[in-house]
Design a protein around this motif. Structure first.
Motif, PDB file in Angstrom:
ATOM      1  N   VAL A 146      13.213  -9.280  53.250  1.00  0.00           N
ATOM      2  CA  VAL A 146      11.978  -9.439  52.476  1.00  0.00           C
ATOM      3  C   VAL A 146      11.536 -10.898  52.572  1.00  0.00           C
ATOM      4  O   VAL A 146      12.303 -11.799  52.224  1.00  0.00           O
ATOM      5  CB  VAL A 146      12.208  -9.053  51.002  1.00  0.00           C
ATOM      6  CG1 VAL A 146      10.910  -9.188  50.210  1.00  0.00           C
ATOM      7  CG2 VAL A 146      12.756  -7.623  50.909  1.00  0.00           C
ATOM      8  N   PRO A 147      10.304 -11.165  53.029  1.00  0.00           N
ATOM      9  CA  PRO A 147       9.844 -12.556  53.178  1.00  0.00           C
ATOM     10  C   PRO A 147       9.425 -13.166  51.841  1.00  0.00           C
ATOM     11  O   PRO A 147       9.269 -12.470  50.835  1.00  0.00           O
ATOM     12  CB  PRO A 147       8.640 -12.414  54.112  1.00  0.00           C
ATOM     13  CG  PRO A 147       8.105 -11.039  53.817  1.00  0.00           C
ATOM     14  CD  PRO A 147       9.298 -10.186  53.485  1.00  0.00           C
ATOM     15  N   ASP A 148       9.185 -14.463  51.861  1.00  0.00           N
ATOM     16  CA  ASP A 148       8.891 -15.199  50.635  1.00  0.00           C
ATOM     17  C   ASP A 148       7.387 -15.383  50.430  1.00  0.00           C
ATOM     18  O   ASP A 148       6.891 -16.514  50.304  1.00  0.00           O
ATOM     19  CB  ASP A 148       9.589 -16.564  50.677  1.00  0.00           C
ATOM     20  CG  ASP A 148       9.428 -17.352  49.381  1.00  0.00           C
ATOM     21  OD1 ASP A 148       9.382 -16.714  48.317  1.00  0.00           O
ATOM     22  OD2 ASP A 148       9.325 -18.595  49.458  1.00  0.00           O
ATOM     23  N   HIS A 149       6.633 -14.287  50.436  1.00  0.00           N
ATOM     24  CA  HIS A 149       5.211 -14.336  50.071  1.00  0.00           C
ATOM     25  C   HIS A 149       4.801 -12.958  49.588  1.00  0.00           C
ATOM     26  O   HIS A 149       5.393 -11.945  49.976  1.00  0.00           O
ATOM     27  CB  HIS A 149       4.347 -14.814  51.231  1.00  0.00           C
ATOM     28  CG  HIS A 149       4.536 -14.061  52.509  1.00  0.00           C
ATOM     29  ND1 HIS A 149       3.923 -12.856  52.777  1.00  0.00           N
ATOM     30  CD2 HIS A 149       5.300 -14.343  53.607  1.00  0.00           C
ATOM     31  CE1 HIS A 149       4.280 -12.434  53.974  1.00  0.00           C
ATOM     32  NE2 HIS A 149       5.115 -13.319  54.506  1.00  0.00           N
ATOM     33  N   LEU A 150       3.776 -12.902  48.738  1.00  0.00           N
ATOM     34  CA  LEU A 150       3.420 -11.655  48.068  1.00  0.00           C
ATOM     35  C   LEU A 150       3.079 -10.541  49.038  1.00  0.00           C
ATOM     36  O   LEU A 150       3.473  -9.391  48.851  1.00  0.00           O
ATOM     37  CB  LEU A 150       2.243 -11.890  47.115  1.00  0.00           C
ATOM     38  CG  LEU A 150       2.589 -12.463  45.730  1.00  0.00           C
ATOM     39  CD1 LEU A 150       1.318 -12.634  44.914  1.00  0.00           C
ATOM     40  CD2 LEU A 150       3.559 -11.553  45.001  1.00  0.00           C
ATOM     41  N   HIS A 151       2.303 -10.867  50.086  1.00  0.00           N
ATOM     42  CA  HIS A 151       1.918  -9.831  51.038  1.00  0.00           C
ATOM     43  C   HIS A 151       3.158  -9.209  51.679  1.00  0.00           C
ATOM     44  O   HIS A 151       3.269  -7.980  51.810  1.00  0.00           O
ATOM     45  CB  HIS A 151       1.005 -10.433  52.109  1.00  0.00           C
ATOM     46  CG  HIS A 151       0.542  -9.435  53.121  1.00  0.00           C
ATOM     47  ND1 HIS A 151      -0.462  -8.517  52.882  1.00  0.00           N
ATOM     48  CD2 HIS A 151       0.972  -9.179  54.400  1.00  0.00           C
ATOM     49  CE1 HIS A 151      -0.641  -7.759  53.947  1.00  0.00           C
ATOM     50  NE2 HIS A 151       0.213  -8.144  54.889  1.00  0.00           N
ATOM     51  N   GLY A 152       4.099 -10.061  52.044  1.00  0.00           N
ATOM     52  CA  GLY A 152       5.314  -9.557  52.663  1.00  0.00           C
ATOM     53  C   GLY A 152       6.203  -8.805  51.689  1.00  0.00           C
ATOM     54  O   GLY A 152       6.823  -7.791  52.033  1.00  0.00           O
ATOM     55  N   ILE A 153       6.275  -9.275  50.438  1.00  0.00           N
ATOM     56  CA  ILE A 153       7.116  -8.616  49.429  1.00  0.00           C
ATOM     57  C   ILE A 153       6.629  -7.202  49.167  1.00  0.00           C
ATOM     58  O   ILE A 153       7.411  -6.238  49.181  1.00  0.00           O
ATOM     59  CB  ILE A 153       7.142  -9.434  48.125  1.00  0.00           C
ATOM     60  CG1 ILE A 153       7.918 -10.741  48.337  1.00  0.00           C
ATOM     61  CG2 ILE A 153       7.763  -8.623  46.992  1.00  0.00           C
ATOM     62  CD1 ILE A 153       7.826 -11.719  47.176  1.00  0.00           C
ATOM     63  N   TYR A 154       5.315  -7.056  48.973  1.00  0.00           N
ATOM     64  CA  TYR A 154       4.804  -5.723  48.672  1.00  0.00           C
ATOM     65  C   TYR A 154       4.698  -4.857  49.928  1.00  0.00           C
ATOM     66  O   TYR A 154       4.732  -3.621  49.838  1.00  0.00           O
ATOM     67  CB  TYR A 154       3.482  -5.820  47.911  1.00  0.00           C
ATOM     68  CG  TYR A 154       3.733  -6.133  46.459  1.00  0.00           C
ATOM     69  CD1 TYR A 154       4.064  -5.134  45.561  1.00  0.00           C
ATOM     70  CD2 TYR A 154       3.716  -7.445  46.005  1.00  0.00           C
ATOM     71  CE1 TYR A 154       4.348  -5.426  44.233  1.00  0.00           C
ATOM     72  CE2 TYR A 154       3.997  -7.751  44.684  1.00  0.00           C
ATOM     73  CZ  TYR A 154       4.317  -6.728  43.800  1.00  0.00           C
ATOM     74  OH  TYR A 154       4.609  -7.020  42.489  1.00  0.00           O
ATOM     75  N   GLY A 155       4.618  -5.499  51.083  1.00  0.00           N
ATOM     76  CA  GLY A 155       4.735  -4.736  52.323  1.00  0.00           C
ATOM     77  C   GLY A 155       6.129  -4.140  52.464  1.00  0.00           C
ATOM     78  O   GLY A 155       6.299  -3.001  52.905  1.00  0.00           O
ATOM     79  N   ALA A 156       7.146  -4.898  52.032  1.00  0.00           N
ATOM     80  CA  ALA A 156       8.517  -4.395  52.055  1.00  0.00           C
ATOM     81  C   ALA A 156       8.687  -3.237  51.083  1.00  0.00           C
ATOM     82  O   ALA A 156       9.429  -2.283  51.357  1.00  0.00           O
ATOM     83  CB  ALA A 156       9.495  -5.526  51.711  1.00  0.00           C
ATOM     84  N   MET A 157       7.990  -3.313  49.935  1.00  0.00           N
ATOM     85  CA  MET A 157       8.043  -2.196  48.975  1.00  0.00           C
ATOM     86  C   MET A 157       7.473  -0.922  49.597  1.00  0.00           C
ATOM     87  O   MET A 157       8.014   0.172  49.432  1.00  0.00           O
ATOM     88  CB  MET A 157       7.248  -2.540  47.718  1.00  0.00           C
ATOM     89  CG  MET A 157       7.713  -3.766  46.988  1.00  0.00           C
ATOM     90  SD  MET A 157       9.278  -3.534  46.155  1.00  0.00           S
ATOM     91  CE  MET A 157       9.340  -5.076  45.238  1.00  0.00           C
TER      92      MET A 157
END
Length: 975
Positions: free
Chosen positions: A383-394
């Motif tokens: 999971v990367p350290d930015h919102l777009h990446g975090i919710y993309g991981a979700m």
């Protein structure tokens, strides 16, 4: 006597009516006894009817004088009480008794009391009425019900009409179910099942009565589990064959003909209903149908078959349209769909699966041959350290979980609580709130109701949020910062373990301040970490925290003991021994800690495809059959490799990664059963040696076959530069770990027995088809299907009740029963003793010491034996193993020693810590012989226990609620 004419029909009384008073209470005593009349009517047990009938019999013989009447009254009253007491003893909690049983008891009590004239008159009366009933029976009914031992039962058909039960067929079904099984009594099943039938019963309930009757006998004789499964098969055959229009019902013998017809009909119907891939129609279905082996239906235990029926067989409107051999062929066809000679390969795959020598993992069994063949078991993400990446991981989690994938998420890159956010000029809330969202996503997306969604979050031990991460599964504190359903795991670097051993300090950082630590391991990590500690000491890194490594270690063990989480896994061993370290970093393991593959945020989601060799099936004449094992593995590796190309990928990143590296995970199950077959105790040097020898053989043949596939199909694309390409096999990678960690911190056996030099050269020249080849998964459900002990686990209990999504099942150790029979020790008293002592033999004096040692349960095996056996396996495996640790009387010292030993002996990962259960098997059935019950608090599963207030103090056992299905000893979330 108690006749049907004496026992009137009883309507439900209205509240407050005279008939609902004292008389009605007496009429149903004792308990809730009821009587099945000959016409099938079920009525309350009425004591007064026995007294009236017996009085009539006495007066008919002795006349009605005052003196006779006085004696009759006293005698009848006494005999009636004896009869009532008899049924009360038999069924203290109530139940159903047939009218013939009551009349038999009356006859018996009259004879025992010396009333021979009355008894003779009574017998003649019964015979005369039996003759009259027979005369009144219609010719048609007499023809069907011509059974000399059981009364005619009228069954209700699906259209509402009635017909006599075909007892000849019932006898055939029961006879087939018992055929070839030792110590299984066909008559015992028939007698008890028929007692519970009544006129108007459905045909479905006839089968249910047979199944339940046989099932209750399992605790006395394990072979009844096979008989129960075969009785259940009658229901399955009627359901599937009826739906396909082949036959309304069939015996097992008839399936030798019907199976060949069933497969083509099933495939056509499945495609028509849009449940199966239309490509299956292009197989030679007649050829495949003729290859089905009906006799393999007889291999199932009841738990195995019921599990398949409830959760695996394809259904339409809740009607199962698959039968076991059709099911295995569907999976085989799905895995052979891209083979050139696919009929031959499908038959090869079918024969392996249906033999129980090997079993594919649950997602493969669920989805092979369907429109969306998601066949992979495990997905790992960073999971990367930015919102777009975090919710993309979700979103990735949700899509992967939807199609039955287990998830492992690496959360280490996400900045800690209090870290600076440049975009908003604010401060971060840390990783925990996002973990709460991931937890709720796993709950919401539960794999279509087939099994619970499951995810595990990993965090490195230097992350500044690690202390709060440790507490995620606690039942106290702010619930908004708790994840009660999600699993968690510590990703522990070797440097931390060294600091623990050396009693030194440890520093916590926010990953945005030390971004390169995430991708470093071994000596490079140590150098860079020490550099950051120096910067922090100089005041150049403001956000950090220093504490004693031992204090953090104690908190890790304390939370593990209290909540079962986070699991402890070792970063450096996973990376330094990875064949793929030239193209990436292993940042976490998976849901069950056996997969160790590279991941990279936004670029690579690691995927692994699992299947397991049934080790117990490869013990022949008390020895490991190497030739059979090699044959099994050859086909298994091919099947696993096929999954990669056939698989449905709901996320493109996962597809790219899987096709690039082509990892697979061949594991084992039935290790404990294999020990039983060799009369080896789990807690012994011989068991450790067998773990070594068997895993070496599996490793050798798995690597060899992947290399052979490379020669046939081509190498995986990132082969060059891998350890494989350098001729460094898993056994050789121990040297890399030893060099980086230091010899003082590694003690791992490196004995080799096979011709590894020849294999090294083959791998270097031919290459490998798969970047990774082996991983030992939990195998809970597929072990249930095949009827063996799961994975590498020691026996949990020798007799217990297993509860899962399919219901409750009595589980008895058949190997133990076999050995106790040989010593003349298996009887009802032994069953009682096993129940009382929770399946343990240790306090049963009459059992020989050798048997006690061999059949020691999981908590009676010293943890050192479990760790040592795992270390021996780990040296041969290119990935890891799901290793549960069982510790009886766990305390801080035992945990400390066990987990230090696990790291010191080279393990890559550990899984659950299991402490003794706070709840136990209910003993209310010890004297009644009925099926075991399970306490409401969680059954016979071991649970975590709460530690004392201080992590360094001695933890005290206390119950902790379990929220995840993984917290059952028979975990079903992975396989």
């Amino acid at each position: 006597m108690y006749t049907e004419t004496d026992q009137p029909q009883v309507a439900q009384p209205q509240a407050g009516s005279p008939s609902s008073s004292k008389h009605d209470l007496e009429a149903t005593a004792p308990g809730q006894l009821r009587v099945i009349k000959r016409n099938g009517t079920v009525v309350p047990f009425d004591i007064s009817k026995i007294a009236v009938a017996m009085t009539k019999a006495f007066l008919a013989v002795e006349g009605g004088t005052a003196a006779a009447s006085s004696r009759v009254h006293e005698t009848v009253d006494n005999l009636t009480k004896q009869i009532t007491a008899t049924f009360k003893r038999r069924m203290p909690s109530g139940g159903t008794v047939h009218i013939e049983d009551i009349q038999d008891q009356v006859e018996l009590i009259l004879m025992r009391s010396g009333e021979h004239k009355v008894a003779r008159d009574y017998v003649l009366y019964r015979e005369e009425h039996a003759r009259l009933r027979a005369a009144e029976t219609s010719p048609a009914a007499q023809e069907v019900a011509a059974d000399p031992e059981y009364p005619t039962v009228q069954i209700t058909l699906d259209d509402g009409s009635t017909a006599p039960l075909d007892m000849a067929r019932v006898r055939t079904i029961v006879s087939e179910a018992c055929e070839g099984l030792e110590d299984v009594n066909e008559r015992a099943i028939l007698d008890e099942a028929m007692r519970n039938l009544y006129d108007g019963v459905s045909l479905h309930d006839v089968n249910t009565s047979l199944v339940i009757t046989a099932r209750t006998l399992v605790e006395k004789e394990p072979n009844y589990s096979y008989a129960t499964a075969r009785l259940l098969m009658d229901k399955l055959r009627a359901e599937a064959l009826g739906f396909l229009g082949i036959a309304e019902a069939a015996t097992q013998a008839e399936m030798h003909t019907y199976y060949a017809r069933a497969l083509p009909a099933y495939v056509r119907k499945g495609v028509e209903l849009e449940l199966l891939d239309p490509e299956l129609l292009n197989f030679d279905l007649e050829k495949l149908g003729n290859a089905l082996l009906a006799e393999r239906d007889l291999q199932f235990t009841y738990l195995g078959l019921q599990t398949l029926y409830d959760r695996y067989f394809i259904h339409s409107n809740d009607v199962r349209i698959e039968l076991p051999q059709v099911f295995f062929m569907r999976v085989a066809m799905g895995l052979a769909v891209e083979e050139d000679n696919r009929e031959e390969r499908a038959i090869e795959f079918y024969k392996l699966l249906s033999s129980f020598d090997y079993m594919s993992s649950t997602p493969t069994l669920f989805n092979a041959g369907t429109l969306r063949p998601q066949l992979s078991s495990c997905y790992l993400t960073t999971v990367p350290d930015h919102l777009h990446g975090i919710y993309g991981a979700m979103q990735d989690n949700a899509m992967l979980s939807k199609f039955a994938g287990g998830l492992g998420n690496d959360w280490t890159p996400v900045r800690s609580l209090g870290a600076y956010i440049k975009g908003t000029n604010g401060r971060s809330q840390g990783v925990v709130p996002f973990l709460k969202v991931a937890n709720d996503t796993a709950v919401a997306v539960n794999q279509g109701g087939k099994r619970k969604g499951a995810v595990c979050a990993y965090l490195e031990t230097w992350h500044l949020d690690i202390e709060e991460f440790l507490e995620l599964r606690k039942n106290t504190g702010d619930d908004r910062r708790r994840t009660h359903d999600m699993n968690t795991a510590n990703w522990v670097p070797d440097l931390f373990m060294k600091r623990v051993f050396e009693d030194k300090d440890w520093t916590l950082f926010s990953p945005n301040d030390v971004p390169d630590l995430h991708d470093l391991y071994g000596a490079e990590f140590e150098a860079r970490y020490t550099h950051y500690e120096q910067l922090a000491a100089e005041g150049k890194l403001k956000l950090h925290k220093t504490l004693k490594a031992v204090d953090l270690w104690r908190k890790m063990l304390g939370m593990l003991f209290e909540t079962g989480h986070p699991w402890i896994t070792f970063k450096d061993a996973c990376n330094l021994r990875s064949p793929q370290q030239h193209v990436g970093v292993v940042h976490s393991s998976n849901l069950c800690t056996e997969i160790t593959l590279n991941t990279k945020a936004n670029e690579e989601i690691a995927v692994c495809n699992l299947g397991s060799v049934n080790l117990a099936q490869h013990i022949v004449d008390g020895q490991l059959d190497r030739e059979k094992l090699a044959t099994t593995i050859k086909t298994a590796i091919r099947m696993l490799d096929n999954v990669i190309d056939i698989n449905y990928y709901s996320v493109d990143t996962a597809r790219a990664s899987n096709l690039r590296h082509r990892p697979i995970g061949l594991g084992v199950m039935g290790f404990q059963d294999a020990l039983y077959a060799q009369h080896i105790a789990y807690g012994s040097p011989e068991a450790v040696e067998f773990a070594d020898v068997s895993m070496e053989a599996i490793s050798y043949h798995a690597i060899e076959e992947s290399s052979n596939l490379a020669a046939e199909r081509g190498r995986y694309s990132t082969f060059e530069g891998s350890l494989w390409s350098k001729g460094q096999l898993p056994i050789d990678s121990i040297d890399i770990l030893a060099k980086e960690r230091g010899l003082d911190y590694l003690q791992q056996d490196r004995t080799q027995r096979l011709d590894w030099d020849t294999l090294r050269e083959k791998v270097k020249s031919q290459g490998m088809r798969n970047s990774n080849v082996m991983a030992i998964a939990p195998t809970a459900t597929i072990a249930n299907i095949t009827g063996v002990s799961q994975s590498i686990e020691p026996t949990y209990q020798n007799l217990y009740v297993k509860s899962n999504l399919s219901g409750e099942f009595t589980v008895v150790n058949p190997s133990l029963v076999r050995d106790l029979k040989a010593h003349g020790l298996w009887d009802s008293v032994m069953v009682n003793d096993l129940k009382y002592y929770e399946g343990s033999l240790q306090k049963i004096d009459r059992i020989p010491a050798a048997i006690k040692q061999q059949y020691a349960t999981a908590f009676e095996v010293e943890p050192r034996w479990i760790v040592e056996a795992a270390s021996r396996r780990q040296k041969w495996i290119d990935q890891a193993q799901s290793l549960n640790l069982y510790i009886a009387g766990a305390n801080g010292k035992k945990l400390d020693v066990t987990y230090r030993m696990a790291w010191f002996q080279g393990l890559k990962t550990t899984y659950y810590l299991r402490a003794l259960a706070a709840t136990t098997t209910e003993k209310s059935t010890i004297d009644t012989g009925s099926l075991n019950a399970v306490s409401a608090g969680g059954g016979s599963a071991p649970s975590a226990a709460a530690p004392a207030a201080s992590a360094s103090a001695e933890p005290q056992a206390a119950p902790v609620p379990q929220a995840c299905s993984l917290d059952d000893p028979d975990c079903e979330a992975c396989q």
